[in-house]
Design a protein around this motif. Structure first.
Motif, mmCIF file in Angstrom:
data_model
loop_
_atom_site.group_PDB
_atom_site.id
_atom_site.type_symbol
_atom_site.label_atom_id
_atom_site.label_comp_id
_atom_site.label_asym_id
_atom_site.label_seq_id
_atom_site.Cartn_x
_atom_site.Cartn_y
_atom_site.Cartn_z
ATOM 1 N N SER A 23 11.373 65.591 132.019
ATOM 2 C CA SER A 23 10.913 65.543 130.628
ATOM 3 C C SER A 23 11.785 66.469 129.780
ATOM 4 O O SER A 23 12.512 67.320 130.299
ATOM 5 N N ILE A 24 11.683 66.306 128.463
ATOM 6 C CA ILE A 24 12.569 67.002 127.526
ATOM 7 C C ILE A 24 11.859 68.185 126.896
ATOM 8 O O ILE A 24 10.691 68.091 126.501
ATOM 9 N N VAL A 25 12.575 69.287 126.782
ATOM 10 C CA VAL A 25 12.155 70.432 125.972
ATOM 11 C C VAL A 25 13.160 70.525 124.828
ATOM 12 O O VAL A 25 14.371 70.668 125.059
ATOM 13 N N LEU A 26 12.679 70.442 123.576
ATOM 14 C CA LEU A 26 13.569 70.304 122.425
ATOM 15 C C LEU A 26 13.483 71.506 121.499
ATOM 16 O O LEU A 26 12.400 72.069 121.292
ATOM 17 N N GLY A 27 14.629 71.877 120.914
ATOM 18 C CA GLY A 27 14.683 72.940 119.913
ATOM 19 C C GLY A 27 15.638 72.574 118.790
ATOM 20 O O GLY A 27 16.610 71.845 119.001
ATOM 21 N N LEU A 28 15.341 73.068 117.565
ATOM 22 C CA LEU A 28 16.189 72.824 116.391
ATOM 23 C C LEU A 28 16.548 74.163 115.765
ATOM 24 O O LEU A 28 15.703 75.068 115.686
ATOM 25 N N SER A 29 17.786 74.290 115.294
ATOM 26 C CA SER A 29 18.203 75.544 114.664
ATOM 27 C C SER A 29 17.457 75.788 113.363
ATOM 28 O O SER A 29 17.289 76.924 112.939
ATOM 29 N N GLN A 30 17.020 74.728 112.695
ATOM 30 C CA GLN A 30 16.209 74.847 111.493
ATOM 31 C C GLN A 30 15.397 73.577 111.314
ATOM 32 O O GLN A 30 15.838 72.488 111.660
ATOM 33 N N THR A 31 14.201 73.739 110.789
ATOM 34 C CA THR A 31 13.297 72.601 110.610
ATOM 35 C C THR A 31 13.132 72.232 109.143
ATOM 36 O O THR A 31 12.342 71.357 108.818
ATOM 37 N N SER A 32 13.872 72.900 108.256
ATOM 38 C CA SER A 32 13.817 72.564 106.833
ATOM 39 C C SER A 32 15.174 72.810 106.202
ATOM 40 O O SER A 32 15.904 73.722 106.599
ATOM 41 N N VAL A 33 15.507 71.982 105.203
ATOM 42 C CA VAL A 33 16.772 72.089 104.476
ATOM 43 C C VAL A 33 16.446 72.056 102.986
ATOM 44 O O VAL A 33 15.727 71.162 102.525
ATOM 45 N N ALA A 34 16.967 73.028 102.234
ATOM 46 C CA ALA A 34 16.743 73.098 100.790
ATOM 47 C C ALA A 34 17.994 72.612 100.056
ATOM 48 O O ALA A 34 19.099 73.096 100.309
ATOM 49 N N ILE A 35 17.804 71.658 99.154
ATOM 50 C CA ILE A 35 18.910 71.137 98.353
ATOM 51 C C ILE A 35 18.961 71.909 97.038
ATOM 52 O O ILE A 35 18.055 71.813 96.214
ATOM 53 N N THR A 36 20.015 72.684 96.848
ATOM 54 C CA THR A 36 20.183 73.486 95.642
ATOM 55 C C THR A 36 21.398 72.981 94.862
ATOM 56 O O THR A 36 22.056 72.020 95.257
ATOM 57 N N ALA A 37 21.703 73.664 93.754
ATOM 58 C CA ALA A 37 22.811 73.227 92.897
ATOM 59 C C ALA A 37 24.148 73.284 93.617
ATOM 60 O O ALA A 37 25.035 72.456 93.365
ATOM 61 N N ASP A 38 24.324 74.243 94.517
ATOM 62 C CA ASP A 38 25.596 74.384 95.225
ATOM 63 C C ASP A 38 25.531 73.854 96.657
ATOM 64 O O ASP A 38 26.316 74.242 97.508
ATOM 65 N N PHE A 39 24.590 72.971 96.925
ATOM 66 C CA PHE A 39 24.431 72.429 98.272
ATOM 67 C C PHE A 39 25.590 71.495 98.606
ATOM 68 O O PHE A 39 25.873 70.538 97.882
ATOM 69 N N THR A 40 26.293 71.772 99.698
ATOM 70 C CA THR A 40 27.431 70.955 100.117
ATOM 71 C C THR A 40 27.210 70.320 101.482
ATOM 72 O O THR A 40 28.146 69.810 102.094
ATOM 73 N N GLY A 41 25.994 70.338 101.937
ATOM 74 C CA GLY A 41 25.696 69.789 103.250
ATOM 75 C C GLY A 41 25.190 70.877 104.181
ATOM 76 O O GLY A 41 25.200 72.064 103.841
ATOM 77 N N SER A 42 24.751 70.478 105.340
ATOM 78 C CA SER A 42 24.219 71.435 106.304
ATOM 79 C C SER A 42 24.508 70.939 107.710
ATOM 80 O O SER A 42 24.727 69.742 107.933
ATOM 81 N N GLU A 43 24.550 71.855 108.637
ATOM 82 C CA GLU A 43 24.784 71.510 110.036
ATOM 83 C C GLU A 43 23.589 71.963 110.862
ATOM 84 O O GLU A 43 23.201 73.126 110.823
ATOM 85 N N ILE A 44 23.007 71.024 111.614
ATOM 86 C CA ILE A 44 21.814 71.290 112.410
ATOM 87 C C ILE A 44 22.204 71.345 113.882
ATOM 88 O O ILE A 44 22.855 70.429 114.401
ATOM 89 N N LEU A 45 21.827 72.418 114.541
ATOM 90 C CA LEU A 45 22.024 72.532 115.983
ATOM 91 C C LEU A 45 20.777 71.989 116.676
ATOM 92 O O LEU A 45 19.662 72.460 116.445
ATOM 93 N N ILE A 46 20.985 70.982 117.497
ATOM 94 C CA ILE A 46 19.898 70.387 118.275
ATOM 95 C C ILE A 46 20.162 70.716 119.740
ATOM 96 O O ILE A 46 21.223 70.395 120.277
ATOM 97 N N TYR A 47 19.213 71.369 120.372
ATOM 98 C CA TYR A 47 19.421 71.823 121.746
ATOM 99 C C TYR A 47 18.126 71.654 122.540
ATOM 100 O O TYR A 47 17.049 71.401 121.982
#
Length: 254
Positions: A23-47
């Motif tokens: 079975s799988i045990v899952l983790g995320l580097s972040q569970t929320s992303v905020a879009i602001t005026a200078d937002f250029t994208g985001s990178e999510i670590l999935i492990y």
């Protein structure tokens, strides 16, 4: 009858236990992303890791598939044709379920580690994730429209397949990085992880990432959605003020 049921339970119990051996045990580097005026994208670590209750079963090597899916929206795809020197819209197909973003990351070639049966069942690949419903009258033409939508969104960076980008250590620990573009749509992004062996899905697990606007962008978006009249009046006032300010500046320069 009771003896027959008891016998069936004794036979099926070991099979059910083996099905849950990995079975799988899952983790995320972040569970929320905020879009602001200078937002250029985001990178999510999935492990995560593979949890075993018994020795590793026989068969081919274990493989990992990770998908990240943005909020689905209906889309109308039109085909343009040149008539008398003018490009005009001709045929069209309505796709009822098209993810606004879809990324697939794998430990190997997708076709080699996932059977078509399980791909159809779990809707894993990009074409399978795009579901064109209610277009039976255009069934012969619909595949080309789906391919066109996939091609356009791949060029925009909203759909992509990254084969061999999931690092899998000793058939136990896995990790991958998924890049979220700057043109994200607000909503809940579904993260799915699949374990496969010999092309069949052994186990799957689902998580989520919340994406929403923040700061002044959130205020403007909420105002436009909840108070469209006030938003329109404010936009008109700002346009008048900006025009007057530009005119005054030009007069001063002269």
């Amino acid at each position: 009858m009771i003896r027959l049921l008891a016998l069936l339970l004794l036979v099926l119990a070991p099979l059910a236990a083996r099905a849950q051996d990995e079975s799988i045990v899952l983790g995320l580097s972040q569970t929320s992303v905020a879009i602001t005026a200078d937002f250029t994208g985001s990178e999510i670590l999935i492990y995560g890791a593979v949890k075993r209750e018994a020795p590793q079963p026989e068969g081919g090597p274990l493989q990992v598939i990770v998908t990240v899916e943005g909020p689905p929206t209906p889309v109308v795809v039109r085909r343009k044709e040149r008539r008398l020197g003018i490009w005009i819209n001709r045929d069209k197909v309505r796709i009822n379920h098209a993810p606004s973003f879809y990324a697939v990351a794998t430990t190997g070639p997708l076709e080699a580690i996932l059977s078509e049966t399980d791909n159809l069942r779990y809707q894993i690949s990009v074409p399978r994730a795009i579901r064109a419903v209610g277009i039976s009258a255009q069934a012969e033409e619909s595949p080309s429209f789906v391919e066109a939508l996939q091609r356009i969104r791949e060029q925009e960076g909203r759909y992509h397949l990254d084969e061999g980008t999931v690092a899998f250590t000793e058939d136990t620990l896995f990790r991958t990085d998924v890049r979220l573009p700057s043109n994200l749509v607000e909503g809940n992004y579904r993260v799915r992880v699949f374990l496969t062996r010999d092309g069949r899905v052994v186990d799957s697990l689902e998580g989520g990432i919340g994406v929403q606007k923040a700061g002044i962008e959130r205020f403007i978006y909420a105002l436009a959605q909840e108070q469209p009249l006030i938003y329109g009046l404010l936009s008109l006032v700002m346009a008048v003020v900006a025009g007057w300010g530009a005119s005054a500046a030009f007069r001063m320069i002269r």
